[in-house]
Design an enzyme around this catalytic site. Structure first.
Site, mmCIF file in Angstrom:
data_model
loop_
_atom_site.group_PDB
_atom_site.id
_atom_site.type_symbol
_atom_site.label_atom_id
_atom_site.label_comp_id
_atom_site.label_asym_id
_atom_site.label_seq_id
_atom_site.Cartn_x
_atom_site.Cartn_y
_atom_site.Cartn_z
ATOM 1 N N TRP A 156 0.860 -1.186 0.000
ATOM 2 C CA TRP A 156 0.000 0.000 0.000
ATOM 3 C C TRP A 156 0.890 1.228 0.000
ATOM 4 O O TRP A 156 1.814 1.320 0.820
ATOM 5 C CB TRP A 156 -0.930 0.055 1.217
ATOM 6 C CG TRP A 156 -1.662 1.363 1.239
ATOM 7 C CD1 TRP A 156 -2.670 1.747 0.404
ATOM 8 C CD2 TRP A 156 -1.390 2.500 2.079
ATOM 9 N NE1 TRP A 156 -3.039 3.040 0.669
ATOM 10 C CE2 TRP A 156 -2.279 3.530 1.686
ATOM 11 C CE3 TRP A 156 -0.482 2.753 3.109
ATOM 12 C CZ2 TRP A 156 -2.283 4.783 2.297
ATOM 13 C CZ3 TRP A 156 -0.485 4.004 3.723
ATOM 14 C CH2 TRP A 156 -1.395 5.005 3.326
ATOM 15 N N GLU A 214 -2.973 -2.687 -2.601
ATOM 16 C CA GLU A 214 -4.166 -2.181 -1.899
ATOM 17 C C GLU A 214 -4.505 -0.777 -2.381
ATOM 18 O O GLU A 214 -3.710 0.145 -2.241
ATOM 19 C CB GLU A 214 -3.886 -2.169 -0.383
ATOM 20 C CG GLU A 214 -5.026 -1.600 0.450
ATOM 21 C CD GLU A 214 -4.702 -1.537 1.948
ATOM 22 O OE1 GLU A 214 -3.543 -1.818 2.326
ATOM 23 O OE2 GLU A 214 -5.608 -1.194 2.725
ATOM 24 N N LYS A 261 -6.993 2.783 -2.682
ATOM 25 C CA LYS A 261 -7.631 3.685 -1.733
ATOM 26 C C LYS A 261 -8.314 4.801 -2.507
ATOM 27 O O LYS A 261 -7.898 5.118 -3.623
ATOM 28 C CB LYS A 261 -6.551 4.240 -0.798
ATOM 29 C CG LYS A 261 -7.072 5.033 0.368
ATOM 30 C CD LYS A 261 -6.032 5.124 1.469
ATOM 31 C CE LYS A 261 -6.507 6.071 2.554
ATOM 32 N NZ LYS A 261 -5.712 5.988 3.759
ATOM 33 N N ASP A 287 -9.795 -3.186 1.054
ATOM 34 C CA ASP A 287 -9.909 -2.638 2.409
ATOM 35 C C ASP A 287 -11.302 -2.015 2.534
ATOM 36 O O ASP A 287 -11.687 -1.166 1.714
ATOM 37 C CB ASP A 287 -8.811 -1.588 2.646
ATOM 38 C CG ASP A 287 -8.849 -0.990 4.041
ATOM 39 O OD1 ASP A 287 -9.928 -0.519 4.461
ATOM 40 O OD2 ASP A 287 -7.802 -0.974 4.725
ATOM 41 N N HIS A 330 -11.789 1.806 2.100
ATOM 42 C CA HIS A 330 -11.127 2.526 1.006
ATOM 43 C C HIS A 330 -12.004 2.825 -0.195
ATOM 44 O O HIS A 330 -11.518 2.992 -1.307
ATOM 45 C CB HIS A 330 -9.879 1.756 0.563
ATOM 46 C CG HIS A 330 -8.773 1.844 1.560
ATOM 47 N ND1 HIS A 330 -7.486 1.457 1.296
ATOM 48 C CD2 HIS A 330 -8.760 2.313 2.828
ATOM 49 C CE1 HIS A 330 -6.731 1.653 2.366
ATOM 50 N NE2 HIS A 330 -7.483 2.163 3.307
ATOM 51 N N HIS A 364 -8.734 -6.286 4.005
ATOM 52 C CA HIS A 364 -8.493 -5.552 5.244
ATOM 53 C C HIS A 364 -9.862 -5.253 5.816
ATOM 54 O O HIS A 364 -10.589 -4.407 5.290
ATOM 55 C CB HIS A 364 -7.726 -4.251 4.990
ATOM 56 C CG HIS A 364 -6.248 -4.427 5.033
ATOM 57 N ND1 HIS A 364 -5.365 -3.381 4.885
ATOM 58 C CD2 HIS A 364 -5.498 -5.535 5.256
ATOM 59 C CE1 HIS A 364 -4.129 -3.846 4.992
ATOM 60 N NE2 HIS A 364 -4.174 -5.153 5.210
ATOM 61 N N ASP A 421 -12.332 6.610 5.918
ATOM 62 C CA ASP A 421 -11.415 5.531 6.283
ATOM 63 C C ASP A 421 -10.923 5.715 7.723
ATOM 64 O O ASP A 421 -9.741 5.892 7.962
ATOM 65 C CB ASP A 421 -10.231 5.564 5.296
ATOM 66 C CG ASP A 421 -9.251 4.430 5.518
ATOM 67 O OD1 ASP A 421 -9.681 3.351 5.952
ATOM 68 O OD2 ASP A 421 -8.056 4.633 5.247
ATOM 69 N N ASP A 448 -10.957 3.660 10.303
ATOM 70 C CA ASP A 448 -10.339 2.510 10.958
ATOM 71 C C ASP A 448 -10.803 2.309 12.398
ATOM 72 O O ASP A 448 -10.001 2.032 13.290
ATOM 73 C CB ASP A 448 -8.807 2.586 10.874
ATOM 74 C CG ASP A 448 -8.306 2.398 9.444
ATOM 75 O OD1 ASP A 448 -8.558 1.327 8.877
ATOM 76 O OD2 ASP A 448 -7.691 3.330 8.888
ATOM 77 N N ASP A 475 -7.581 -4.451 9.877
ATOM 78 C CA ASP A 475 -6.837 -3.187 9.751
ATOM 79 C C ASP A 475 -7.616 -2.066 10.426
ATOM 80 O O ASP A 475 -8.346 -1.339 9.781
ATOM 81 C CB ASP A 475 -6.599 -2.867 8.259
ATOM 82 C CG ASP A 475 -5.745 -1.613 8.072
ATOM 83 O OD1 ASP A 475 -5.138 -1.157 9.070
ATOM 84 O OD2 ASP A 475 -5.688 -1.094 6.940
HETATM 85 C C1 RNT Z 1 -3.978 2.720 4.819
HETATM 86 C C2 RNT Z 1 -4.131 1.277 4.492
HETATM 87 C C3 RNT Z 1 -3.038 0.387 4.998
HETATM 88 C C4 RNT Z 1 -2.629 0.687 6.421
HETATM 89 C C5 RNT Z 1 -1.766 -0.368 7.059
HETATM 90 C C6 RNT Z 1 -1.083 0.140 8.269
HETATM 91 O O1 RNT Z 1 -5.077 3.463 4.480
HETATM 92 O O2 RNT Z 1 -5.371 0.820 4.936
HETATM 93 O O3 RNT Z 1 -3.429 -0.934 4.879
HETATM 94 O O4 RNT Z 1 -3.738 0.891 7.239
HETATM 95 O O5 RNT Z 1 -0.899 -0.880 6.131
HETATM 96 ZN ZN ZN Z 2 -5.694 -1.314 4.795
#
Ligand code: RNT
Ligand code: ZN
Length: 415
Positions: free
Chosen positions: A182, A221, A223, A255, A258, A282, A290, A292, A322
């Site tokens: 990523w 990955e 985004k 993810d 994302h 993720h 995003d 998290d 994640d």
């Molecule tokens: C960031 C991505 C990535 C990170 C990790 C730490 O937006 O989601 O995967 O969160 O690699």
């Molecule tokens: Zn991620």
């Protein structure tokens, strides 16, 4: 009759075998991200802190400050999480021998050998990631797509190093290691050139993936945007989906945070499964963006797990977590998020999936909706509790006290 025996009968009436579900749940590993333990700080920078396209919010006391503390916290969390566990490592968690340091383009397997020892001792698998953020060589928000060849070179060499290391981790554990690329690359304001950066990213990735490593599963990955990079992300969903589709052995990681807020990865999983034999995830909980947040037993996680189960994709979908919430107890975050993901997987395993599919194919939509709704409130809790008992981990209601005790005994002393 115990609660479990009663639940077993209730499910059997729907044609669902709880024993088979428990066995499938037991076999499915979850890759638990190491970075929830220290707010994505890592060990390789002085006063390491998440930055360059990634950030955490909150400053709950007691975060892990080094390898020993992170291992201890991870083990504490793992003792309250049932099932098979993998530890998802970032390259920034290199463990350097006293007086030694290597920059990210120079890291080697031996800097991660202590993690492999830890994994072996505890029966964990390992997954790996280049860390293309929180580093002075992220220039102007760019890494692998930077116009300056020297910047690109540094990050290409870093990503290549992580693939070599992942291969060696895989050899040491006799396993396949997911290595996820990523990069934050993007632009704050309206770009004057969108294709140039993407062509540079493509060329960089081709170099990164040139070598074949049998123990590595490669993925990229995408985004939609990052803080300070609101106008364009170089590694967009279309870019990486097309990249993976045209580069055998490279997969597209989804993810959950994302995409645009009304776009769901639960719908993307079956689309990807039509073309790819692996779909890495993720699993996270985006709140408006995003963000998290810690994974909870919510509708989207249930939908994600349903797609895994009803497409017979337990071996194809690689479940990684994640999330990183720095505003609450980090051990509790790990335990709650991982158990919620597992509980959702159990929920999916306990749905009358075949019967519902048949109803859809026979256009019995009313009946499908009724049965789907009824199955949602079958006694999942009794089956989950039985699973926790068989796995020798605390049941719901019993683990948080242990976290509080650990906070009093260990975390609160960290100052
Ligand atoms: C960031 C991505 C990535 C990170 C990790 C730490 O937006 O989601 O995967 O969160 O690699
Ligand atoms: Zn991620």
């Amino acid at each position: 009759m115990t609660n479990y025996e009663q639940a077993k009968e209730r499910y059997a009436a729907f044609g669902i075998d709880t024993e088979a579900a428990l066995e499938q749940l037991r076999q499915k590993p979850i890759s638990i991200h190491c970075w929830q333990g220290d707010d994505v700080a890592g060990f390789d920078q002085v006063d390491g802190k998440a930055g360059d396209g990634i950030q955490t919010t909150g400053n709950y006391p007691g975060k892990a400050r080094n390898f020993e503390e992170l291992k201890a916290d991870f083990l504490k969390a793992a003792s309250m999480i049932p099932g098979k566990k993998r530890i998802n490592l970032h390259a920034s968690y290199a463990v350097f021998p006293e007086g030694e340091w290597a920059d990210r383009d120079k890291i080697e397997y031996r800097h991660f050998a202590p993690w492999v020892e830890f994994a072996k001792e505890n029966g964990f698998g390992i997954d790996f990631n280049p860390t293309c953020f929180s580093h002075p060589m992220v220039k102007d928000g760019l890494t692998l797509s930077h116009p300056d060849e020297a910047v690109r070179r540094f990050w290409i060499d870093h990503c290549k190093a992580t693939r070599r290391i992942a291969q060696q981790i895989g050899e040491a554990l006799g396993d396949q290691v997911l290595n996820n690329v990523w990069v934050p690359d993007g632009f704050k304001d309206i770009p004057a050139d969108r294709m140039g950066p993407r062509m540079r990213l493509k060329a960089s990735l081709d170099e990164v993936f040139a070598e074949k490593y049998p123990n590595v599963i490669d993925c990229v990955e995408s985004k939609v945007f990052g803080i300070g990079l609101e106008s364009m992300t170089v590694g967009s969903n279309e870019f990486y989906t097309a990249y993976a589709a045209t580069h055998p052995g490279v997969y597209n990681l989804l993810d959950a945070g994302h995409y645009h807020p009304t776009e769901y990865i639960s719908d993307k999983i079956p689309a990807m499964l039509c073309f790819f034999d692996k779909v890495p995830l993720h699993v996270t909980r985006p709140v408006r963006w995003d963000s998290d947040h810690v994974v909870l037993f919510d509708d989207e996680i249930k939908e994600i797990m349903k797609e895994v189960v009803r497409n017979d994709a337990l071996d194809k979908v690689l479940i990684g977590l994640d999330f990183f919430d720095a505003s609450i107890n980090r051990i509790a975050a790990w335990v709650l998020g991982t158990r919620s993901a597992q509980k959702a997987l159990l929920f999916a395993l306990l749905q009358p999936n075949d019967a519902l599919k048949t109803m859809q194919d026979e256009m019995r939509f009313t009946e499908k909706l009724v049965r789907m709704e009824e199955a949602r409130t079958l006694p999942l809790d009794a089956v989950w509790s039985e699973y926790c008992r068989r796995q020798n981990v605390p049941e719901d209601g019993a683990w948080f006290g242990l976290v509080q005790q650990y906070e009093a005994d260990v975390l609160s002393k960290r100052g």
